[in-house]
Design a protein around this motif. Structure first.
Motif, short mmCIF file in Angstrom:
data_model
loop_
_atom_site.label_atom_id
_atom_site.label_comp_id
_atom_site.label_asym_id
_atom_site.label_seq_id
_atom_site.Cartn_x
_atom_site.Cartn_y
_atom_site.Cartn_z
N SER A 50 21.27 46.49 19.85
CA SER A 50 21.91 47.46 21.15
C SER A 50 22.96 46.17 22.01
N GLY A 51 24.05 46.19 23.00
CA GLY A 51 24.03 45.10 23.99
C GLY A 51 25.31 46.19 25.08
N PRO A 52 25.21 45.96 26.26
CA PRO A 52 25.94 46.55 27.58
C PRO A 52 26.58 47.30 27.06
N ASN A 53 27.52 47.27 26.18
CA ASN A 53 28.70 48.04 25.70
C ASN A 53 28.86 48.67 23.95
N GLY A 54 27.05 48.65 23.58
CA GLY A 54 27.56 48.96 22.97
C GLY A 54 26.77 48.58 21.27
N GLU A 55 26.08 48.75 20.11
CA GLU A 55 26.15 48.49 19.13
C GLU A 55 26.85 46.59 18.87
N ILE A 56 26.49 45.64 18.52
CA ILE A 56 26.18 44.77 18.36
C ILE A 56 26.48 43.85 16.98
N GLN A 60 29.74 39.30 19.81
CA GLN A 60 30.21 39.66 20.50
C GLN A 60 31.94 38.72 21.08
#
Length: 191
Positions: A145-151, A177
């Protein structure tokens, strides 16, 4: 007639022995390897962040352990701490900030290990290796999980020993990313 059969059998054994000896045994990458920046084809991000790098490789019949030690270029005044945005990739790429953990690949097999992630979390990483003749292909894949969703981050390294066994070429293809990247690192064996 018997001489003809004996000769044919002898010739068949000779051909079989020649074919078996001509097959390349898997390379042994064990040792300490120093990155040759002049011979390598790095991404712009890698060029801006890597001052030097060494690999310490321990290989057995069952696995290969890779320890990476990367010395980073000091950021220029006004640049964000930790190098270029997004770090420098995963273990195989030399890691972002800090020393990456050693990676141990089971030769010819796939396994899973937990890797540290942002905010103290962990996420599973699938790692695998396979032989392609005398070349070794090391692959990783992980989703976190990243700041903008799954990576999802993937990488594939193809290791090839030089004919003199004193050089190692690692071709790395990765995606994540920052999008897809390819680099070629040439290492010289340290004595």
């Amino acid at each position: 007639m018997k001489k003809s059969i004996v000769f044919t059998a002898f010739l068949s054994l000779f051909v079989l022995a020649t074919v078996v000896s001509a097959q390349k045994a898997p390379a042994d990458f064990s040792g300490k390897w120093s990155l040759d920046l002049a011979k390598s084809k790095l991404t712009d991000r890698e060029k801006a962040s890597i001052e030097s790098q060494t690999l310490t490789v321990t290989q057995t019949a069952a696995d290969i352990k890779v320890e990476t030690d990367t010395k980073r270029i000091a950021p220029t005044a006004g640049a964000p701490a930790g190098g270029p945005p997004g770090g420098g990739g995963g273990r195989m790429g030399g890691g972002g900030g800090g020393a990456p953990a050693p990676m141990t690949y089971k030769l010819g097999k796939e396994s899973t290990m937990d890797m540290p992630g942002p905010g103290g979390t962990t996420s599973p990483m699938t790692i695998s290796s396979k032989w392609d003749g005398s070349k070794l292909v090391l692959s990783t894949s992980r989703t976190f999980s990243g700041p903008n969703g799954e990576i999802t981050s993937t990488s594939k390294e193809t290791w090839e020993m030089g004919a003199d066994s004193k050089s190692l070429t690692v071709t790395r293809e990765s995606s994540g990313q920052q999008g897809p990247t390819t680099s070629t690192r040439v290492y010289a064996k340290s004595m």
